[in-house]
Design an enzyme around this catalytic site. Structure first.
Site, PDB file in Angstrom:
ATOM      1  CB  THR A 293      39.614  -9.749  21.156  1.00 42.86           C
ATOM      2  OG1 THR A 293      40.679  -9.367  22.022  1.00 42.86           O
ATOM      3  CG2 THR A 293      40.020  -9.533  19.706  1.00 42.86           C
TER       4      THR A 293
ATOM      5  CB  CYS B 288      18.142 -24.407  23.940  1.00 41.29           C
ATOM      6  SG  CYS B 288      18.759 -23.248  22.704  1.00 41.29           S
TER       7      CYS B 288
ATOM      8  CB  SER C  13      21.248 -15.454  17.495  1.00 36.37           C
ATOM      9  OG  SER C  13      22.335 -16.340  17.510  1.00 36.37           O
TER      10      SER C  13
ATOM     11  N   GLY D 123      22.257 -14.994  20.905  1.00 37.22           N
ATOM     12  CA  GLY D 123      20.992 -14.637  21.517  1.00 37.22           C
ATOM     13  C   GLY D 123      20.952 -14.796  23.022  1.00 37.22           C
ATOM     14  CB  SER D 124      22.014 -17.504  25.314  1.00 35.12           C
ATOM     15  OG  SER D 124      21.169 -18.513  24.811  1.00 35.12           O
TER      16      SER D 124
ATOM     17  CG  ASN E 186      11.906 -21.150  21.133  1.00 37.46           C
ATOM     18  OD1 ASN E 186      11.238 -20.397  21.842  1.00 37.46           O
ATOM     19  ND2 ASN E 186      12.428 -22.278  21.592  1.00 37.46           N
TER      20      ASN E 186
ATOM     21  CG  HIS F  88      22.855 -19.903  15.131  1.00 39.61           C
ATOM     22  ND1 HIS F  88      22.155 -21.089  15.241  1.00 39.61           N
ATOM     23  CD2 HIS F  88      22.697 -19.277  16.313  1.00 39.61           C
ATOM     24  CE1 HIS F  88      21.601 -21.162  16.441  1.00 39.61           C
ATOM     25  NE2 HIS F  88      21.924 -20.072  17.108  1.00 39.61           N
TER      26      HIS F  88
ATOM     27  CD  GLN G 297      13.624 -19.353  16.451  1.00 43.35           C
ATOM     28  OE1 GLN G 297      13.410 -19.538  15.253  1.00 43.35           O
ATOM     29  NE2 GLN G 297      14.470 -20.101  17.139  1.00 43.35           N
TER      30      GLN G 297
END
Length: 397
Positions: free
Chosen positions: A239, A326, A201, A72-73, A153, A203, A181
């Site tokens: 890659t 974060c 994202s 996400g970042s 978030n 995760h 989120q």
């Protein structure tokens, strides 16, 4: 420890077994570089492109509109910085965002402000909601980009992105939303929404860490982010994280299957916990109850310090947080809670519980049992609590 309850899914989620099962072959035997011409390279390339189709299908996008990133970042940085620099060439140097964005967005625009951009921070109401009219009034002929998060978030508020998107489209201003989120938790259909760029994202919806995506609507021009190779159609060199990309596709498909029924189950648990915890003396819910992510609970308990609350709950086997993961090392109060009008003393004492489909009613029962107990124990040790009860110290809760 009587029980272990993981209730910090806004920070990260555990990878589910079906996702691991899809991911493992690309770590063990199908490990080829997707840019290689021999068979296992071609196999990896096909798998990456298939994953692109799978991710796109889950959010109503075209596969050509999906670019894989590290999370996400990175997606936020790419969308905001490179769109800003692209627009600056056309004489546009004004950015609009909100004052409750994730720091991946806020730090981006702060960097851009040092490089000649003007930034307007839209204030939210006491429930943490942006008024689309405020966005419309802030747009000028110099506006390069609007970036408003899909869902917060910390307090879980879902923003009126459809209305904001319509305004931006009518004014011909690119609209980016940080949906880290939201994706996998509420239904998103980009084919019906006026969103130009969207960050996600893996995760956050039971995929692995270190992989995400940026959606860029067809026709939107944006600079490349990483130079050095032709990957991601020349826009993002490096890659590919093949195993992570495959896992993200599997995770988002799982998350988006029966998403309405899953969300309702989680919402019912959430509302039950909120209802019970609000029975604690001088407690309050932060954020909007209805326009809220299914699993988000953010509360304050007067006379209790947030870090102590988290550590005591950990001793009881409950994983929770007091804000964004974060910024967990920061001693500053939550900028989100300050933005909705809470004083510093209260903002320091928040509790965020975030549920997922892996939680159950027994978890909810345990949270309902243990949180009041821990709050009571901490208040007994607090020199302020007796003053607060007597009205000598009032923080507005």
């Amino acid at each position: 420890m009587e029980r272990f309850v993981y209730a910090d899914n806004s920070a990260t989620t555990p990878i589910i077994k079906s996702v691991i099962d899809e991911m493992l072959p690309f770590l063990e035997v199908k490990f080829g570089n997707p840019s290689s011409l021999y068979s296992i390279g071609r196999e990896a390339k096909r798998a990456v492109e298939c994953a692109r189709e799978r991710v796109a299908a889950c959010i109503g996008a075209n596969p050509a509109e999906i670019f894989f990133t590290s999370g996400g970042s990175e997606s936020d940085n790419w969308a905001i910085k490179e769109m800003a620099y692209y627009q600056m060439k056309k004489g546009k140097n004004h950015i609009i965002t909100s004052n409750i964005e994730h720091h991946a967005v806020l730090h981006c625009v702060q960097t851009l402000a040092k490089r000649g951009f003007d930034v307007t921070y839209i204030k939210v109401n006491q429930n943490g909601i942006v008024d689309p009219i405020d966005v419309e009034n802030a747009i000028t002929d110099k506006t390069a980009l609007v970036s408003i998060m899909y869902a917060n978030n910390e307090i879980g508020t879902i923003q009126p992105v459809d209305d904001i998107g319509r305004i931006c489209r009518a004014r011909n201003v690119p609209f980016h939303t940080d949906a880290v989120q939201a994706v996998g938790h509420i239904k998103i259909d980009l084919s019906k929404q006026n969103i130009d760029m969207l960050s996600l994202s893996a995760h956050k919806f039971h995929g692995p860490k270190g992989v995400g995506a940026l959606y860029v609507r067809k026709g939107i021009r944006i600079n490349s982010f990483i130079d050095g190779g032709a990957q991601e159609r020349g826009k993002r060199a490096g890659t590919e994280n093949t195993a992570g990309i495959i896992a993200m596709a599997a995770a988002i498909e799982h998350a988006c299957k029966d998403i309405e029924s899953k969300s309702q189950k989680i919402t019912d648990m959430r509302n039950r916990i909120i209802s019970e915890l609000l029975k604690i003396e001088k407690s309050r819910l932060n954020g909007d109850l209805d326009k809220r992510l299914p699993g988000n609970i953010n509360m304050c308990f007067e006379g209790v310090e947030g870090e102590s609350l988290i550590l005591k709950l950990d001793m009881e086997g409950i994983c929770a947080s007091s804000g964004s993961a974060c910024t967990s090392g920061s001693l500053d109060p939550s900028h989100v809670l300050l933005a909705i009008g809470l004083p510093h003393e209260i903002a320091h004492g928040s509790l965020r519980l975030s549920l997922s489909e892996l939680n159950n009613q027994e978890d909810a029962d345990y949270i309902i049992e243990k949180v009041p107990k821990v709050v009571s124990e901490l208040r007994k040790m607090s020199p302020l609590w007796e003053k607060i009860k007597k009205g000598e110290k009032y923080y507005g809760v």
